[in-house]
Design a protein around this motif. Structure first.
Motif, PDB file in Angstrom:
ATOM      1  N   UNK A  56     -15.427 -52.375  53.208  1.00  0.00           N
ATOM      2  CA  UNK A  56     -16.579 -51.648  53.744  1.00  0.00           C
ATOM      3  C   UNK A  56     -16.091 -50.268  54.170  1.00  0.00           C
ATOM      4  N   UNK A  57     -16.407 -49.266  53.337  1.00  0.00           N
ATOM      5  CA  UNK A  57     -16.023 -47.891  53.634  1.00  0.00           C
ATOM      6  C   UNK A  57     -14.636 -47.492  53.190  1.00  0.00           C
ATOM      7  N   UNK A  58     -13.891 -48.373  52.561  1.00  0.00           N
ATOM      8  CA  UNK A  58     -12.541 -48.046  52.085  1.00  0.00           C
ATOM      9  C   UNK A  58     -12.221 -48.868  50.836  1.00  0.00           C
ATOM     10  N   UNK A  59     -11.262 -48.394  50.056  1.00  0.00           N
ATOM     11  CA  UNK A  59     -10.830 -49.119  48.860  1.00  0.00           C
ATOM     12  C   UNK A  59      -9.896 -50.245  49.301  1.00  0.00           C
ATOM     13  N   UNK A  60     -10.260 -51.492  49.001  1.00  0.00           N
ATOM     14  CA  UNK A  60      -9.448 -52.620  49.462  1.00  0.00           C
ATOM     15  C   UNK A  60      -8.198 -52.824  48.616  1.00  0.00           C
ATOM     16  N   UNK A  61      -7.277 -53.574  49.177  1.00  0.00           N
ATOM     17  CA  UNK A  61      -6.077 -54.027  48.467  1.00  0.00           C
ATOM     18  C   UNK A  61      -5.992 -55.541  48.662  1.00  0.00           C
ATOM     19  N   UNK A  62      -4.964 -56.147  48.117  1.00  0.00           N
ATOM     20  CA  UNK A  62      -4.792 -57.589  48.315  1.00  0.00           C
ATOM     21  C   UNK A  62      -4.413 -57.915  49.757  1.00  0.00           C
ATOM     22  N   UNK A  63      -3.968 -56.911  50.508  1.00  0.00           N
ATOM     23  CA  UNK A  63      -3.583 -57.119  51.905  1.00  0.00           C
ATOM     24  C   UNK A  63      -4.613 -56.618  52.911  1.00  0.00           C
ATOM     25  N   UNK A  64      -5.435 -55.654  52.503  1.00  0.00           N
ATOM     26  CA  UNK A  64      -6.401 -55.039  53.412  1.00  0.00           C
ATOM     27  C   UNK A  64      -7.780 -55.089  52.769  1.00  0.00           C
ATOM     28  N   UNK A  65      -8.699 -55.814  53.385  1.00  0.00           N
ATOM     29  CA  UNK A  65     -10.032 -56.011  52.820  1.00  0.00           C
ATOM     30  C   UNK A  65     -10.981 -56.424  53.928  1.00  0.00           C
ATOM     31  N   UNK A  66     -12.267 -56.303  53.661  1.00  0.00           N
ATOM     32  CA  UNK A  66     -13.297 -56.777  54.585  1.00  0.00           C
ATOM     33  C   UNK A  66     -13.726 -58.196  54.205  1.00  0.00           C
ATOM     34  N   UNK A  67     -13.888 -58.431  52.898  1.00  0.00           N
ATOM     35  CA  UNK A  67     -14.252 -59.757  52.377  1.00  0.00           C
ATOM     36  C   UNK A  67     -13.393 -60.014  51.142  1.00  0.00           C
ATOM     37  N   UNK A  68     -13.107 -61.285  50.881  1.00  0.00           N
ATOM     38  CA  UNK A  68     -12.354 -61.616  49.666  1.00  0.00           C
ATOM     39  C   UNK A  68     -12.668 -63.023  49.190  1.00  0.00           C
ATOM     40  N   UNK A  69     -12.402 -63.257  47.908  1.00  0.00           N
ATOM     41  CA  UNK A  69     -12.369 -64.584  47.323  1.00  0.00           C
ATOM     42  C   UNK A  69     -11.241 -64.548  46.307  1.00  0.00           C
ATOM     43  N   UNK A  70     -10.182 -65.280  46.602  1.00  0.00           N
ATOM     44  CA  UNK A  70      -9.054 -65.337  45.669  1.00  0.00           C
ATOM     45  C   UNK A  70      -8.717 -66.779  45.318  1.00  0.00           C
ATOM     46  N   UNK A  71      -9.759 -67.608  45.244  1.00  0.00           N
ATOM     47  CA  UNK A  71      -9.547 -68.996  44.848  1.00  0.00           C
ATOM     48  C   UNK A  71      -9.324 -69.070  43.343  1.00  0.00           C
ATOM     49  N   UNK A  72      -8.821 -70.174  42.863  1.00  0.00           N
ATOM     50  CA  UNK A  72      -8.529 -70.306  41.432  1.00  0.00           C
ATOM     51  C   UNK A  72      -9.779 -70.699  40.652  1.00  0.00           C
ATOM     52  N   UNK A  73      -9.774 -70.402  39.362  1.00  0.00           N
ATOM     53  CA  UNK A  73     -10.884 -70.733  38.480  1.00  0.00           C
ATOM     54  C   UNK A  73     -11.291 -69.534  37.653  1.00  0.00           C
ATOM     55  N   UNK A  74     -12.228 -69.720  36.749  1.00  0.00           N
ATOM     56  CA  UNK A  74     -12.657 -68.627  35.873  1.00  0.00           C
ATOM     57  C   UNK A  74     -13.859 -67.881  36.412  1.00  0.00           C
ATOM     58  N   UNK A  75     -14.314 -68.232  37.613  1.00  0.00           N
ATOM     59  CA  UNK A  75     -15.416 -67.503  38.232  1.00  0.00           C
ATOM     60  C   UNK A  75     -15.139 -67.355  39.722  1.00  0.00           C
ATOM     61  N   UNK A  76     -15.791 -66.377  40.323  1.00  0.00           N
ATOM     62  CA  UNK A  76     -15.562 -66.083  41.727  1.00  0.00           C
ATOM     63  C   UNK A  76     -16.839 -65.499  42.312  1.00  0.00           C
ATOM     64  N   UNK A  77     -17.100 -65.765  43.590  1.00  0.00           N
ATOM     65  CA  UNK A  77     -18.334 -65.308  44.215  1.00  0.00           C
ATOM     66  C   UNK A  77     -18.104 -65.050  45.701  1.00  0.00           C
ATOM     67  N   UNK A  78     -18.706 -64.000  46.212  1.00  0.00           N
ATOM     68  CA  UNK A  78     -18.685 -63.691  47.643  1.00  0.00           C
ATOM     69  C   UNK A  78     -20.135 -63.506  48.078  1.00  0.00           C
ATOM     70  N   UNK A  79     -20.510 -64.146  49.176  1.00  0.00           N
ATOM     71  CA  UNK A  79     -21.832 -63.943  49.775  1.00  0.00           C
ATOM     72  C   UNK A  79     -21.639 -63.490  51.218  1.00  0.00           C
ATOM     73  N   UNK A  80     -22.368 -62.463  51.591  1.00  0.00           N
ATOM     74  CA  UNK A  80     -22.326 -61.945  52.958  1.00  0.00           C
ATOM     75  C   UNK A  80     -23.756 -61.950  53.493  1.00  0.00           C
ATOM     76  N   UNK A  81     -23.966 -62.608  54.618  1.00  0.00           N
ATOM     77  CA  UNK A  81     -25.274 -62.627  55.257  1.00  0.00           C
ATOM     78  C   UNK A  81     -25.381 -61.425  56.194  1.00  0.00           C
ATOM     79  N   UNK A  82     -26.501 -60.722  56.136  1.00  0.00           N
ATOM     80  CA  UNK A  82     -26.773 -59.490  56.895  1.00  0.00           C
ATOM     81  C   UNK A  82     -25.594 -58.514  56.849  1.00  0.00           C
ATOM     82  N   UNK A  83     -25.287 -58.010  55.650  1.00  0.00           N
ATOM     83  CA  UNK A  83     -24.178 -57.065  55.529  1.00  0.00           C
ATOM     84  C   UNK A  83     -24.523 -55.724  56.184  1.00  0.00           C
ATOM     85  N   UNK A  84     -23.538 -55.046  56.757  1.00  0.00           N
ATOM     86  CA  UNK A  84     -23.798 -53.709  57.285  1.00  0.00           C
ATOM     87  C   UNK A  84     -24.200 -52.762  56.156  1.00  0.00           C
ATOM     88  N   UNK A  85     -25.113 -51.845  56.429  1.00  0.00           N
ATOM     89  CA  UNK A  85     -25.494 -50.871  55.404  1.00  0.00           C
ATOM     90  C   UNK A  85     -24.397 -49.828  55.270  1.00  0.00           C
TER      91      UNK A  85
END
Length: 127
Positions: A56-85
């Motif tokens: 949120x407001x910056x380019x993330x890395x594998x060490x610095x992020x606001x949200x992430x999903x790094x689980x295994x598999x061929x698909x990935x999804x992140x859901x955020x409820x009431x995200x900041x604008x």
């Protein structure tokens, strides 16, 4: 100095990220408007293992992020409820080797969530 190419995403419009031996990741940006009640970001691959990092407001890395999903598999999804604008940056990374094409998109106020998207990971990941 390393430069990162950041491509803009439009809500509800999927894009293809082609990753091969030389391209291991892709960067995107998108804006969440005021009063959004949900944000869902998905990535689906033909093979490989997509990892998602959102800043949120910056380019993330594998060490610095606001949200992430790094689980295994061929698909990935992140859901955020009431995200900041505001401005978000999205780092899509291929974790495993091999050629992979990922289709990725984000949705605002869709009420979809990861649980409603067949074939996607059915978990929420927060930092």
């Amino acid at each position: 100095m390393n430069y990162i190419n950041v491509a803009p995403l439009t809500a509800g419009v999927p894009v293809l990220a082609v990753m091969n031996g030389t391209t291991q990741s892709a960067y995107y940006s998108f804006v969440v408007p005021p009063h959004a009640f949900d944000l869902t970001v998905v990535a689906v691959g033909d093979s490989g293992d997509p990892d998602q990092y959102i800043g949120f407001g910056y380019i993330p890395t594998t060490d610095t992020y606001t949200y992430r999903n790094n689980s295994s598999g061929t698909s990935s999804c992140i859901t955020v409820t009431t995200p900041p604008s505001g401005s978000y940056y999205y780092y899509l990374r291929r974790y495993s080797n091999g050629s992979t094409v990922f289709k990725t998109a984000f949705f605002i106020n869709s009420r979809l969530g990861c649980n409603s998207l067949p074939g996607y990971k059915r978990s929420r990941f927060y930092n």
